[in-house]
Design an enzyme around this catalytic site. Structure first.
Site, mmCIF file in Angstrom:
data_model
loop_
_atom_site.group_PDB
_atom_site.id
_atom_site.type_symbol
_atom_site.label_atom_id
_atom_site.label_comp_id
_atom_site.label_asym_id
_atom_site.label_seq_id
_atom_site.Cartn_x
_atom_site.Cartn_y
_atom_site.Cartn_z
ATOM 1 N N ARG A 14 3.180 -39.657 3.810
ATOM 2 C CA ARG A 14 3.618 -39.044 2.553
ATOM 3 C C ARG A 14 4.158 -37.658 2.861
ATOM 4 O O ARG A 14 3.526 -36.875 3.585
ATOM 5 C CB ARG A 14 2.455 -38.953 1.574
ATOM 6 C CG ARG A 14 2.768 -38.186 0.280
ATOM 7 C CD ARG A 14 1.530 -38.120 -0.618
ATOM 8 N NE ARG A 14 1.705 -37.174 -1.706
ATOM 9 C CZ ARG A 14 2.253 -37.456 -2.869
ATOM 10 N NH1 ARG A 14 2.674 -38.694 -3.109
ATOM 11 N NH2 ARG A 14 2.388 -36.535 -3.808
ATOM 12 N N HIS A 47 -6.144 -31.754 -9.363
ATOM 13 C CA HIS A 47 -5.497 -32.864 -8.672
ATOM 14 C C HIS A 47 -5.907 -32.886 -7.198
ATOM 15 O O HIS A 47 -6.494 -31.929 -6.690
ATOM 16 C CB HIS A 47 -3.974 -32.784 -8.806
ATOM 17 C CG HIS A 47 -3.385 -31.479 -8.356
ATOM 18 N ND1 HIS A 47 -3.504 -30.312 -9.056
ATOM 19 C CD2 HIS A 47 -2.649 -31.156 -7.254
ATOM 20 C CE1 HIS A 47 -2.886 -29.326 -8.435
ATOM 21 N NE2 HIS A 47 -2.368 -29.811 -7.327
ATOM 22 N N HIS A 54 -8.331 -29.599 -6.557
ATOM 23 C CA HIS A 54 -8.134 -28.182 -6.844
ATOM 24 C C HIS A 54 -7.190 -28.032 -8.027
ATOM 25 O O HIS A 54 -6.561 -29.000 -8.452
ATOM 26 C CB HIS A 54 -7.528 -27.461 -5.628
ATOM 27 C CG HIS A 54 -6.152 -27.952 -5.275
ATOM 28 N ND1 HIS A 54 -5.926 -29.163 -4.656
ATOM 29 C CD2 HIS A 54 -4.920 -27.400 -5.474
ATOM 30 C CE1 HIS A 54 -4.627 -29.335 -4.485
ATOM 31 N NE2 HIS A 54 -4.002 -28.283 -4.976
ATOM 32 N N ASP A 72 -3.916 -25.359 -9.153
ATOM 33 C CA ASP A 72 -3.016 -24.369 -8.558
ATOM 34 C C ASP A 72 -3.182 -23.045 -9.295
ATOM 35 O O ASP A 72 -3.177 -23.012 -10.533
ATOM 36 C CB ASP A 72 -1.563 -24.839 -8.664
ATOM 37 C CG ASP A 72 -1.309 -26.104 -7.861
ATOM 38 O OD1 ASP A 72 -2.027 -26.328 -6.869
ATOM 39 O OD2 ASP A 72 -0.400 -26.876 -8.222
#
Length: 278
Positions: free
Chosen positions: A213, A203, A146, A148
């Site tokens: 993570r 990304h 996607h 941002d």
């Protein structure tokens, strides 16, 4: 680093709670706790998260009563981090304005400083997935590809890999983890405001088999009523806008009706302007 470590530790305390306890902070509407489901249009990932509004007029931070023993530690730690990363972001976008010779210098930062700024903060947790080792190296999507939609995103993560960006030739490249650094992403709104000089980065995040993570992202957005269009001081003589003018509310509404991987700016490109898609 001590501050970052404390915030990570407090976040992990939450994400390690029993699922029934975490669910008390959700479901996100849009703020709160979410698990696997990303948005309302069918996107899913190997992720759980907390999404919080950073506008002081919104009380989303106060609603996190799931912490039974030390709720104030978490809330104050998150608030301290948000205030610090905001100040840094204001400086970063002003340096960007200097580099692009945008006038006034605060043309971007004033939108983020505005008391009605539509900005938010997200804590993502990607749990380890040991089953990956049995899948012969196949990827597990933690958070799908996607861009941002906001003006700018400031990301920091622990020292675990997973973040990838898409190059112009559609190749995915892993970003080496660096827990001492911030990663700055240009958002869709800034791509429009610079008339394509700066491009929003596509990304995604892949899950790890053995390590979790944790990432924290500040998304700097303008007020909902702000009109988004190329900045006049940036446009060369005779240069045409590649995009139709829209308000941030209009774009945000359109973006959240789409799937993660959709090219959201396509709906706002001028058909005769020659804007390059992604």
């Amino acid at each position: 680093m001590e501050f970052f470590t404390r915030l990570e530790a407090e976040a992990l305390k939450f994400f390690n709670l029993p699922q029934s306890d975490k669910d008390k902070a959700g479901p996100p509407d849009p703020f709160g706790y979410g698990f696997k489901k990303i948005g309302s249009n069918g996107d899913v990932g190997w992720v759980e998260y907390l999404l919080l509004n950073t506008n002081p007029q919104i009380t989303s931070l106060k609603s996190l009563t799931v912490f039974r023993e030390t709720p104030e530690i978490f809330r104050s730690t998150v608030n301290d981090y948000i205030q610090a990363v905001k100040r840094m972001t204001f400086e970063v976008v002003e340096l960007m304005a200097d580099g692009l010779k945008i006038e006034p210098r605060d043309a971007l930062s004033r939108l983020l400083r505005d008391e009605k700024s539509d900005s938010c903060f997200r804590l993502n947790h990607y749990p380890p997935c040991p089953e990956l080792q049995a899948l012969g190296g196949r990827n597990l999507i933690g958070f799908g590809e996607h861009t941002d939609p906001q003006i700018i995103s400031v990301l920091r993560s622990n020292n675990t890999s997973g973040l990838q960006i898409c190059l112009r030739d559609k190749t995915w490249v892993s970003v080496p983890p660096d827990q001492t650094s911030f990663f700055i992403n240009v958002g869709d709104a800034l791509q429009v405001m610079t008339n394509g000089r700066l491009r929003s980065v596509r990304h995604r995040v892949l899950a790890e088999s053995m390590r979790s993570r944790v990432s924290m992202i500040y998304f700097g957005g303008p007020p909902l009523s702000e009109k988004i269009a190329p900045l006049a001081s940036l446009m060369a003589k005779g240069e045409e806008s590649l995009y139709e003018e829209f308000t941030w509310w209009e774009y945000k509404t359109s973006a959240y009706k789409s799937r993660l991987g959709d090219y959201r700016l396509g709906l706002f490109e001028k058909k005769t302007g020659g804007a390059a898609g992604q």
